[in-house]
Design an enzyme around this catalytic site. Structure first.
Site, mmCIF file in Angstrom:
data_model
loop_
_atom_site.group_PDB
_atom_site.id
_atom_site.type_symbol
_atom_site.label_atom_id
_atom_site.label_comp_id
_atom_site.label_asym_id
_atom_site.label_seq_id
_atom_site.Cartn_x
_atom_site.Cartn_y
_atom_site.Cartn_z
ATOM 1 N N LYS A 1 13.934 1.307 -7.119
ATOM 2 C CA LYS A 1 12.984 0.218 -7.047
ATOM 3 C C LYS A 1 12.525 -0.160 -8.461
ATOM 4 C CE LYS A 1 8.434 0.955 -6.269
ATOM 5 N NZ LYS A 1 7.588 1.677 -7.226
ATOM 6 N N HIS B 1 11.576 6.745 -2.830
ATOM 7 C CA HIS B 1 11.419 8.204 -2.849
ATOM 8 C C HIS B 1 10.407 8.698 -1.810
ATOM 9 C CE1 HIS B 1 7.922 7.609 -5.508
ATOM 10 N NE2 HIS B 1 7.569 8.824 -5.174
ATOM 11 N N LYS C 1 10.379 12.313 0.969
ATOM 12 C CA LYS C 1 9.377 13.381 1.051
ATOM 13 C C LYS C 1 9.564 14.093 2.384
ATOM 14 C CE LYS C 1 5.888 11.034 -1.774
ATOM 15 N NZ LYS C 1 5.628 11.879 -2.929
ATOM 16 N N GLU D 1 -3.978 7.938 -6.423
ATOM 17 C CA GLU D 1 -3.488 8.661 -7.600
ATOM 18 C C GLU D 1 -4.624 8.843 -8.604
ATOM 19 O OE1 GLU D 1 0.614 7.592 -8.940
ATOM 20 O OE2 GLU D 1 0.030 5.676 -8.090
ATOM 21 N N ASP E 1 4.109 -2.464 -6.317
ATOM 22 C CA ASP E 1 4.530 -1.130 -6.747
ATOM 23 C C ASP E 1 4.475 -0.113 -5.605
ATOM 24 O OD1 ASP E 1 5.306 0.740 -8.798
ATOM 25 O OD2 ASP E 1 3.261 1.526 -8.769
ATOM 26 N N HIS F 1 6.831 1.652 -0.765
ATOM 27 C CA HIS F 1 6.618 2.952 -0.138
ATOM 28 C C HIS F 1 5.786 2.897 1.147
ATOM 29 C CE1 HIS F 1 8.298 4.264 -3.821
ATOM 30 N NE2 HIS F 1 7.202 4.203 -4.545
ATOM 31 N N LYS G 1 -4.576 3.515 -8.535
ATOM 32 C CA LYS G 1 -4.465 4.452 -9.647
ATOM 33 C C LYS G 1 -5.864 4.804 -10.139
ATOM 34 C CE LYS G 1 0.161 3.207 -11.215
ATOM 35 N NZ LYS G 1 0.827 4.424 -10.702
HETATM 36 C C1 BG6 Z 1 6.349 5.056 -7.965
HETATM 37 C C2 BG6 Z 1 5.428 4.047 -8.553
HETATM 38 O O1 BG6 Z 1 7.326 4.438 -7.192
HETATM 39 O O2 BG6 Z 1 5.579 5.964 -7.165
HETATM 40 C C3 BG6 Z 1 4.379 4.729 -9.397
HETATM 41 O O3 BG6 Z 1 6.172 3.128 -9.344
HETATM 42 C C4 BG6 Z 1 3.646 5.771 -8.605
HETATM 43 O O4 BG6 Z 1 3.472 3.794 -9.948
HETATM 44 C C5 BG6 Z 1 4.615 6.699 -7.884
HETATM 45 O O5 BG6 Z 1 2.843 6.512 -9.500
HETATM 46 C C6 BG6 Z 1 3.869 7.575 -6.912
HETATM 47 O O6 BG6 Z 1 4.733 8.539 -6.379
HETATM 48 P P1 BG6 Z 1 4.146 9.894 -5.792
HETATM 49 O O7 BG6 Z 1 5.328 10.552 -5.169
HETATM 50 O O8 BG6 Z 1 3.572 10.642 -6.948
HETATM 51 O O9 BG6 Z 1 3.100 9.487 -4.802
#
Ligand code: BG6
Length: 498
Positions: free
Chosen positions: A159, A189, A193, A227, A246, A251, A351
């Site tokens: 992505k 991703h 998980k 986050e 993002d 996701h 974030k």
């Molecule tokens: C990424 C985003 O795809 O996923 C990031 O571009 C983000 O901005 C990240 O921090 C979060 O992934 P995870 O697995 O830490 O929740």
């Protein structure tokens, strides 16, 4: 790294393959791909005869190897890459120098792809900026690396898959002009998980879930990714993207499809993705003015996280001082079908919030009446929480009696930690790379899913495009302005992770 224990118990054996990484000196390769490959080779998830071919510009092979070794120690110290381990891994590595814009690079890649155990399998991983995906696909075609008569040929795309509906369609068209859809693996991703996959098992391997899993019992659903990290070194990308693109379009909407989909007829990539696609098609479309009512955007101001001062988003390196990019986004969706009509799905992500927590919260309706009405505390509505990270697991919030001569209520939580008994939780990239090698696309987004999800968020993106100012929240807090309004009528309101 434990010498004896496999990372993924019971995993299927893969064929030897040439794993070609475009962008092999980049951040994704250093932080995620190489650590995953080290573990996978160590545990036999990648066949021991496989090759890892890095396509790298402006570096000698020696410099590149040194870079990978150093970054493994930096980003994956748990692997304990002493000289012996490094030597064992390094013998799989090979570098092809070259510029992605140059046709000769792809010819060199073709020469580097070896016949392994009688087959010339190749996986092409695009760990590069998205504007290069089409060029790489074209280069591979010209070098004759797309046809599958000598072995499988698969391309993995990271992505962002487009920045809106139009660009996603254009990118799909470019890739599909070269590869068959079955050869294209669009990585999200979150789908890798283990806790996300556990959600499917939870739903479809337990008969007590299904009768409750609908509008008759569920009040609303929250899917979140909070986050503590800021934008870090990614301002160039993030300034164009923002939290809606993002995290939510990609996701969290993918997770929403898994929560909301009907049971597939079988656990295969097409059957699962067909059901996910039906969910997306049923998501109510936003009208231009809906952004005000159904979405919230905000940006972090300075603050402190874990006792450390952190700067405001606009003071981060590479961010415009007057940037109105959202670092927090929340959207209230509706899925107009028989199962979910009228049930809000609120997806949110930000974030620099107070905690790093990602979870799915299923809030059930209130009990129809309060039998224990003569006491001060009303029953708390039940909630089922799937914690995606940290501390993966499933938690059911119930009401119980307080001990003693009373019928006063207290909350209790039934906990089922996912990885409680020393089970390893495999990293998303290990699971997903293994699936690509097996040719299993169940956990990857199909072209139509990606386009449909862009179509859903496009009106919000348009409404926010010309924004010149934005509300702020203090870093390290949950103080997001206007967020409560999005939960109007939802039992219990906004669920701040604890
Ligand atoms: C990424 C985003 O795809 O996923 C990031 O571009 C983000 O901005 C990240 O921090 C979060 O992934 P995870 O697995 O830490 O929740």
């Amino acid at each position: 790294m434990d010498d004896a224990q496999p990372v993924i118990a019971g995993a299927e054996q893969t064929e030897p393959a040439n794993i070609v990484i475009f962008g092999a000196a980049g951040d994704l390769t250093k932080r995620k791909l190489m650590p995953a490959l080290v573990k996978m080779i160590h545990c036999g998830l990648v066949h021991a005869d496989s090759r890892i071919i890095g396509v790298v510009n402006n570096r000698t092979e020696e410099e590149w190897r040194e870079l990978i070794h150093t970054s493994l120690n930096k980003y994956a110290p748990e692997l304990g890459m002493d000289d012996d381990r490094w030597e064992a891994f390094a013998k799989h590595l090979k570098m092809v120098p070259g510029d992605l814009a140059d046709d000769a690079t792809y010819t060199h890649v073709g020469k580097a792809v070896e016949t392994l155990d009688g087959r010339k399998n190749a996986l092409f991983y695009c760990a590069i900026p998205p504007q290069w995906y089409g060029r790489v696909a074209e280069g591979l075609k010209q070098a004759g690396l797309v046809r599958q008569d000598e072995g499988f040929r698969r391309i993995v795309i990271e992505k962002p898959f487009g920045m809106d509906l139009q660009s996603a369609r254009a990118l799909n068209a470019e890739l599909q002009a070269v590869f068959d859809e079955s050869q294209i693996y669009r990585i999200d991703h979150y789908l890798g998980k283990e806790s996300v996959q556990n959600l499917l098992v939870y739903r479809f391997a337990n008969s007590i879930m299904e009768p409750l899993w609908n509008r008759n019992y569920i009040d609303h659903i929250q899917i979140s990714a909070a986050e503590t990290l800021g934008v870090e070194y990614r301002a160039k990308y993030y300034e164009q993207s923002g939290a809606l693109r993002d995290m939510i379009q990609s996701h969290l909407m993918q997770v929403m499809t898994l929560v909301a989909m009907e049971p597939p007829v079988e656990f295969t990539d097409q059957a699962v993705r067909d059901e996910k696609m039906k969910v997306l098609r049923a998501v109510r479309r936003f009208k231009p003015r809906d952004a005000e009512r159904y979405a919230v955007a905000a940006q972090y101001a300075s603050g402190s996280i874990n006792g450390e001062k952190v700067p405001a988003y606009v003071a981060e390196p590479g961010v415009a001082p007057d940037s109105a990019t959202e670092t927090f986004a929340a959207v209230r969706f509706y899925i107009d079908n028989w199962r979910w009509q009228g049930v809000p799905f609120v997806l949110w992500s930000g974030k620099r919030l107070a905690k790093r927590v990602s979870e799915i919260v299923i809030r059930f309706r209130k009990p129809p009446f309060n039998l224990f009405d003569n006491h001060a505390k009303a029953p708390t509505p039940n909630a089922l929480v799937f914690r995606l990270h940290p501390d993966e697991g499933v938690f059911l919030r119930m009401n119980a009696k307080m001990p003693g001569l009373t019928t006063e209520l207290q909350r209790m939580v039934m906990r089922a930690p996912y990885a409680g008994d020393g089970n390893d939780v495999a990293e998303a990239y290990e699971i997903l790379l293994h699936d690509v090698l097996l040719g299993d696309a169940t956990l990857f987004s199909r072209a139509d899913e990606v386009e449909e999800s862009w179509e859903i968020v496009d009106p919000l993106l348009k409404a926010w495009r010309d924004r010149v100012s934005i509300e702020r929240y203090r870093a390290g807090t949950w103080d997001v302005p206007d967020i409560e309004q999005l939960f109007e009528g939802c039992v219990g309101g906004w669920h701040r992770p604890t």
